[in-house]
Scaffold this motif. Structure first.
Motif, PDB file in Angstrom:
ATOM      1  N   VAL A  22      40.919 -41.016  85.036  1.00 42.10           N
ATOM      2  CA  VAL A  22      40.193 -40.517  83.533  1.00 42.10           C
ATOM      3  C   VAL A  22      41.337 -39.234  83.228  1.00 42.10           C
ATOM      4  N   TYR A  23      41.452 -38.315  83.393  1.00 42.09           N
ATOM      5  CA  TYR A  23      41.806 -36.927  84.056  1.00 42.09           C
ATOM      6  C   TYR A  23      42.360 -36.133  84.529  1.00 42.09           C
ATOM      7  N   GLU A  24      43.598 -35.936  84.446  1.00 40.87           N
ATOM      8  CA  GLU A  24      45.004 -36.007  85.329  1.00 40.87           C
ATOM      9  C   GLU A  24      45.599 -34.362  85.597  1.00 40.87           C
ATOM     10  N   VAL A  25      45.507 -33.677  86.838  1.00 39.78           N
ATOM     11  CA  VAL A  25      46.421 -32.759  85.872  1.00 39.78           C
ATOM     12  C   VAL A  25      47.032 -32.376  87.318  1.00 39.78           C
ATOM     13  N   SER A  26      48.411 -32.124  87.400  1.00 35.29           N
ATOM     14  CA  SER A  26      49.390 -32.144  88.474  1.00 35.29           C
ATOM     15  C   SER A  26      50.399 -31.230  87.978  1.00 35.29           C
ATOM     16  N   GLY A  27      50.729 -30.844  88.860  1.00 33.51           N
ATOM     17  CA  GLY A  27      51.139 -29.747  88.894  1.00 33.51           C
ATOM     18  C   GLY A  27      51.497 -28.054  88.143  1.00 33.51           C
ATOM     19  N   LEU A  28      49.996 -27.803  87.723  1.00 29.09           N
ATOM     20  CA  LEU A  28      50.135 -26.805  86.889  1.00 29.09           C
ATOM     21  C   LEU A  28      50.234 -25.109  87.165  1.00 29.09           C
ATOM     22  N   CYS A  29      50.979 -24.941  86.498  1.00 27.94           N
ATOM     23  CA  CYS A  29      51.538 -23.425  87.204  1.00 27.94           C
ATOM     24  C   CYS A  29      51.182 -22.780  85.562  1.00 27.94           C
ATOM     25  N   THR A  30      50.940 -21.180  85.830  1.00 32.41           N
ATOM     26  CA  THR A  30      51.229 -20.195  85.034  1.00 32.41           C
ATOM     27  C   THR A  30      50.662 -18.830  85.155  1.00 32.41           C
ATOM     28  N   ASN A  31      51.509 -17.531  84.418  1.00 26.96           N
ATOM     29  CA  ASN A  31      51.147 -16.616  85.274  1.00 26.96           C
ATOM     30  C   ASN A  31      50.540 -15.930  84.525  1.00 26.96           C
ATOM     31  N   ASN A  32      50.245 -14.682  84.657  1.00 25.10           N
ATOM     32  CA  ASN A  32      49.311 -13.073  83.522  1.00 25.10           C
ATOM     33  C   ASN A  32      50.429 -12.769  83.008  1.00 25.10           C
ATOM     34  N   HIS A  33      49.762 -11.355  82.142  1.00 27.76           N
ATOM     35  CA  HIS A  33      49.997 -10.762  81.561  1.00 27.76           C
ATOM     36  C   HIS A  33      51.603  -9.883  82.749  1.00 27.76           C
ATOM     37  N   LEU A  34      52.138  -9.555  83.929  1.00 30.97           N
ATOM     38  CA  LEU A  34      51.561  -8.959  85.018  1.00 30.97           C
ATOM     39  C   LEU A  34      52.857  -9.864  85.049  1.00 30.97           C
ATOM     40  N   GLY A  35      53.126 -10.827  84.623  1.00 34.01           N
ATOM     41  CA  GLY A  35      53.963 -11.632  85.626  1.00 34.01           C
ATOM     42  C   GLY A  35      53.794 -11.910  87.371  1.00 34.01           C
ATOM     43  N   LEU A  36      52.613 -11.825  87.733  1.00 28.56           N
ATOM     44  CA  LEU A  36      52.019 -12.276  88.771  1.00 28.56           C
ATOM     45  C   LEU A  36      51.707 -14.347  88.808  1.00 28.56           C
ATOM     46  N   MET A  48      44.431 -20.255  76.877  1.00 27.31           N
ATOM     47  CA  MET A  48      45.792 -20.086  77.623  1.00 27.31           C
ATOM     48  C   MET A  48      47.343 -20.997  77.849  1.00 27.31           C
ATOM     49  N   LEU A  49      48.445 -20.991  77.803  1.00 26.40           N
ATOM     50  CA  LEU A  49      49.415 -22.053  78.063  1.00 26.40           C
ATOM     51  C   LEU A  49      49.818 -21.926  79.782  1.00 26.40           C
ATOM     52  N   ALA A  50      50.592 -23.324  80.072  1.00 29.01           N
ATOM     53  CA  ALA A  50      50.814 -23.700  81.551  1.00 29.01           C
ATOM     54  C   ALA A  50      52.675 -23.195  81.364  1.00 29.01           C
ATOM     55  N   THR A  51      52.948 -22.703  82.376  1.00 32.71           N
ATOM     56  CA  THR A  51      54.366 -22.374  82.303  1.00 32.71           C
ATOM     57  C   THR A  51      55.192 -23.710  82.466  1.00 32.71           C
ATOM     58  N   LYS A  52      54.524 -24.450  83.479  1.00 35.73           N
ATOM     59  CA  LYS A  52      55.356 -25.709  84.185  1.00 35.73           C
ATOM     60  C   LYS A  52      53.536 -26.802  84.188  1.00 35.73           C
ATOM     61  N   GLY A  53      53.794 -28.503  85.023  1.00 33.00           N
ATOM     62  CA  GLY A  53      52.975 -29.168  84.987  1.00 33.00           C
ATOM     63  C   GLY A  53      52.709 -30.120  83.682  1.00 33.00           C
ATOM     64  N   SER A  54      51.480 -30.951  84.069  1.00 34.62           N
ATOM     65  CA  SER A  54      51.129 -31.179  82.625  1.00 34.62           C
ATOM     66  C   SER A  54      49.377 -32.131  83.165  1.00 34.62           C
ATOM     67  N   VAL A  55      48.683 -31.907  81.859  1.00 31.77           N
ATOM     68  CA  VAL A  55      47.576 -32.566  82.043  1.00 31.77           C
ATOM     69  C   VAL A  55      46.965 -33.862  81.112  1.00 31.77           C
ATOM     70  N   ARG A  56      46.682 -34.882  81.201  1.00 29.23           N
ATOM     71  CA  ARG A  56      46.777 -36.233  80.753  1.00 29.23           C
ATOM     72  C   ARG A  56      45.133 -36.939  80.582  1.00 29.23           C
ATOM     73  N   LEU A  57      44.703 -36.844  79.996  1.00 31.68           N
ATOM     74  CA  LEU A  57      43.546 -37.627  79.248  1.00 31.68           C
ATOM     75  C   LEU A  57      44.038 -39.307  78.829  1.00 31.68           C
ATOM     76  N   PHE A  58      43.203 -40.014  80.275  1.00 31.44           N
ATOM     77  CA  PHE A  58      43.171 -41.295  80.007  1.00 31.44           C
ATOM     78  C   PHE A  58      44.972 -41.609  79.422  1.00 31.44           C
ATOM     79  N   GLY A  59      46.238 -40.866  80.450  1.00 34.06           N
ATOM     80  CA  GLY A  59      47.120 -41.377  80.455  1.00 34.06           C
ATOM     81  C   GLY A  59      48.072 -40.642  79.220  1.00 34.06           C
ATOM     82  N   GLU A  60      47.932 -39.657  78.540  1.00 31.63           N
ATOM     83  CA  GLU A  60      48.344 -38.990  77.575  1.00 31.63           C
ATOM     84  C   GLU A  60      48.195 -37.927  77.363  1.00 31.63           C
TER      85      GLU A  60
END
Lengths: 513, 305
Positions: A263-277, A314-326
């Motif tokens: 149903v829900y697929e999260v793959s390779g999700l990355c993000t950083n905080n305001h300090l750049g970490l 918040m925004l992801a810098t990389k990766g994807s989130v899919r719901l029923f393939g969308e």
């Protein structure tokens, strides 16, 4: 001899009686637990004992002498120190500066104190203290860089430096890993052997049994029962706390096996905080139909950021989130809701409700596009009120005034309002974040049942919680987050709490490699 | 070279009052009290210093003292209303900013003067000229030929830095601003620290006003502070209350101002050039805030701090 004794201690706020003639006795060197639900009056009692609140009537006796504390400073002078649930540390200062706050050591100029601080001496004394009690701290570290567990050690150390004999801890284990809890329990026992008297406020019965010598249960501002720990058990204490029989753990065993459609697929999700970490590193997981996927972990390991990214704050810098393939990566919260994702946010007052608006407004918030609520841009107040009324009935939300503001609700009822709003929007997936934080035992049971019913209808739930027992009893699969990654997945039916605890601390246990 | 020297000298003329407001204002900023009354307090200092000098011949010291005292008084008013009685500090600050020029204007009307001169006093008499240094290019205009308060302001950069980071008082002010709960629990009198922080700012504004009106011009015209107090607030925010960083921002704004002033004497579109410092301000403020958020991935108004 009683170190602490209260006689008919009463505290009223206006018409509301928070503490009603409390008689509490604590003996020297014992570890005493004060149990009760949220809002039972535990914190009020403790606040009076360490001087933050003044009693309306009644007496407090310390070592047999009556005392009148005007502020926490008086209490510390009398040997009573408090370790708070929410840290009272200053993040931009170092460990030693925090310990020395208010009692700084001045540099000497001849015989006189100069206005300058003797940092070297402060550092030396604090490092000595850390070594004496074998705490895992470094005097020069900044508090902002410490883990929650270390912050708590620091709070305890702060009190020990002030030579207190009586230590009060408010919900000390709520943010710790199971291993850190063990460490804390060992240390508290150690301290009590060294002559300190310890009071622990908690609603976690397992820890009451593990740490305390005796226990006092409070309900609705009154002492309900006092017992030696060895003469009682969890079930009896729970009954006293709630006033009726409760199901301590619900289980998801009767709902059938999880489905196999993703149903829900999260793959390779990355993000950083305001300090750049990097706060999320390559987070991937899938949730199937008829499945609750739990994410466990010590707070501050990226769960908050994951929640923010998945709920569109918040925004992801990389990766994807899919719901029923969308692909639904980086959509805004209203777009996510239109895709039929229900969101139960982490902080219900910051992201979930508007306290100073009416119940009806809050029931429709986020779903104002519904034809029933809005026509040609004009709100239909009547329908909003009707919807609100329906939710209150159906979800057993207990409030004084149906037309009033959300601010009248207790934590549990406010949470039920969010549950009602999100579950009634016919979602396909629910993202539930800390769904029972600060919620009374009765409502916890109800909310858990809602999540299970939803799953049993064939839908999916992402459950993110720092309450390990909640994750273990509800989830079909558990992912553990550590430093922004999911470092391991486990089946809660077969994995042990110790294994999950190791994962939470960043070690992958033998069997899971 | 004469052009550069003149720009540098004028920078310092502009910098002194701004820097004093910045150095005083950082304490209120760190104690989490927003003091927007810097402008009004500085104007009060300017007005009172000149008024006292105007009416008391040859009593320069009295003028300095009166300006300082009046600003401390305004600081007390601000803190009693804003800290002790917990009023809205923005409204109180705004009230002081509006009240001061109104009172000054009223007094000048009574005196039938458009501006208050100090006829017996020549500003040259208090300029401190330092031998050797005054002949060195660049250093000369920066460090020689300025009135006493300019040198005090140089000294205060170091003093305020030490006070903020090396003393109990500084640590306590920062704790009060950062986690008031913690401060209360440790038995710190938070109101006392907030009030003292505001008073430090007020005292500095008194010096700033005296320098601006009496020391530089021996003249008061209404609203002569011309937004320096707000530029100081901008510098405090850009530097996040760090004495050294805030000082750098104050210097930046002063230099832009002096450059614009200098060129406006040379070209015909002089009014347009007067806009330049304020445009630079807006650009720097935007850049500073964009820089602070450069790594932020949160949407809209959700802050991470």
């Amino acid at each position: 001899m009683n170190v602490i004794e209260t006689v008919d201690l009463t505290k009223r706020f206006g018409n509301f009686t928070a503490n009603d003639k409390i008689n509490l006795t604590v003996e020297k060197n014992e570890i005493k637990c004060i149990c009760g639900e949220n809002g039972a009056g535990k914190s009020t009692l403790m606040n009076m004992l360490y001087g933050a609140l003044q009693p309306t009537s009644g007496k407090i006796l310390i070592n047999g002498k009556e005392v009148h504390f005007k502020s926490p400073v008086d209490a510390i002078a009398c040997g009573i120190g408090m370790v708070h649930q929410h840290s009272k540390l200053v993040p931009s200062l170092t460990v030693y500066e925090n310990i020395m706050l208010g009692i700084e050591i001045s540099k000497k100029a001849g015989k006189f104190n100069s206005p300058f601080i003797d940092e070297k001496e402060e550092r030396r004394q604090v490092q000595e203290l850390i070594e004496k009690y074998h705490f895992q701290l470094n005097a020069e570290d900044k508090v902002a860089d410490l883990s929650v567990g270390q912050c708590q050690q620091l709070e305890i150390l702060k009190m020990l430096y002030r030579n207190v004999d009586i230590l009060i801890l408010d919900e000390p284990t709520s943010v710790l890993t199971p291993q850190e809890v063990d460490w804390l329990i060992d240390n508290l026992k150690n301290l009590s052997r060294q002559g300190k008297t310890i009071l622990v406020i908690t609603h976690k019965l397992r820890e009451v049994m593990a740490v305390s010598d005796s226990v006092t249960v409070i309900r609705q501002g009154k002492v309900i029962g006092v017992a030696r720990t060895k003469d009682t058990n969890e079930r009896e204490l729970a009954q006293m706390m709630v006033g009726r029989d409760v199901v301590l753990t619900v289980s998801n065993e009767n709902g059938g096996e999880p489905g196999s459609d993703t149903v829900y697929e999260v793959s390779g999700l990355c993000t950083n905080n305001h300090l750049g970490l990097d706060v999320l590193k390559n987070v991937s997981f899938q949730i199937h139909n008829r499945e609750i996927y739990g994410i466990a972990g010590v707070e501050g390991n990226g769960q908050s950021e994951l929640i923010k990214v998945l709920t569109g704050i918040m925004l992801a810098t990389k990766g994807s989130v899919r719901l029923f393939g969308e692909d639904i990566t980086n959509l805004w919260p209203d777009e996510l809701r239109r895709k039929k994702i229900g969101i139960i946010p982490e902080d219900r007052y910051k992201h979930g409700l508007c306290r100073d608006m009416t119940l009806a407004d809050n029931c429709s918030a986020g779903y104002l596009d519904d034809a029933e609520i809005t026509r040609r841009g004009i709100l239909n107040r009547k329908n909003m009120q009707k919807r609100c009324h329906d939710y209150i009935e159906k979800y057993d939300i207990r409030i004084a005034d149906e037309y009033g503001n959300v601010s009248q609700c207790s934590g549990g009822n406010a949470q039920k309002l969010i549950i009602a709003r999100e579950f009634e929007s016919s979602p396909r997936l629910i993202i539930a974040c800390q769904p029972t934080r600060g919620v009374d035992v009765g409502s916890i049971e109800y909310i858990h049942q809602c999540l299970l019913d939803f799953r049993n209808k064939g839908y999916s739930v992402l459950l993110i919680s720092s309450e390990l027992s909640e994750i273990m009893s509800l989830s079909d699969r558990v992912g553990v987050m550590y430093k922004g990654e999911i470092i391991g997945e486990a089946d809660p039916k077969t994995a042990s709490v110790a294994d999950i605890g190791l994962l939470m601390a960043g070690t992958i246990p033998e069997g899971m490699r | 070279m004469r052009g550069l020297d003149s720009i540098l000298y004028e920078s310092i003329v502009y910098l002194t009052p701004t820097l004093l407001c910045v150095l005083g204002g950082i304490f209120a900023y760190k104690a989490n009290v927003l003091n927007i009354a810097l402008e009004g307090m500085m104007l009060a200092g300017a007005f009172v210093s000149v008024l006292v000098a105007h009416s008391h011949e040859n009593k320069l010291f009295l003028a300095y003292l009166a300006a300082f005292a009046v600003c401390i008084f305004l600081g007390l008013v601000f803190s009693v209303l804003g800290v002790t009685l917990k009023g809205n500090v923005i409204i109180i600050g705004l009230a002081i900013n509006m009240l001061v020029p109104a009172v000054a204007g009223f007094v000048m009307k009574l005196m039938s003067l458009a501006s208050i001169p100090v006829k017996w006093f020549s500003t040259n008499s208090i300029m401190i000229s330092i031998p050797v240094i005054r002949d060195i290019p660049i250093l000369g205009p920066l460090f020689s030929g300025h009135p006493p308060i300019t040198y005090i302001s140089y000294l205060l950069i170091l003093v305020m830095y030490l006070l903020m980071y090396k003393t109990k008082f500084g640590v306590h002010v920062r704790v009060v601003g950062e986690n008031e709960d913690a401060a209360i629990n440790l038995g710190l009198n938070t109101k006392k620290y907030k009030i003292l922080a505001v008073l430090i700012g007020a005292g500095c504004c008194g010096l700033a006003g005296t320098d601006l009106a009496l020391e530089r011009l021996s003249l008061y015209t209404n609203n002569m502070t011309a937004g320096r107090g707000f530029i100081a607030i901008a510098a405090i925010y850009c530097g996040r209350g760090d004495p050294l960083k805030c000082t750098l921002y104050a210097i930046l704004f002063s230099i832009t101002n002096a450059v614009a002033e200098y060129f406006s004497l040379l070209v015909s579109a002089s009014l347009l050039l007067k806009v330049v410092p304020y445009v630079v301000m807006v650009v720097v403020l935007s850049a500073a805030s964009a820089l602070n958020r450069r790594n932020s991935r949160t949407r809209g108004a959700f802050s991470e701090n």
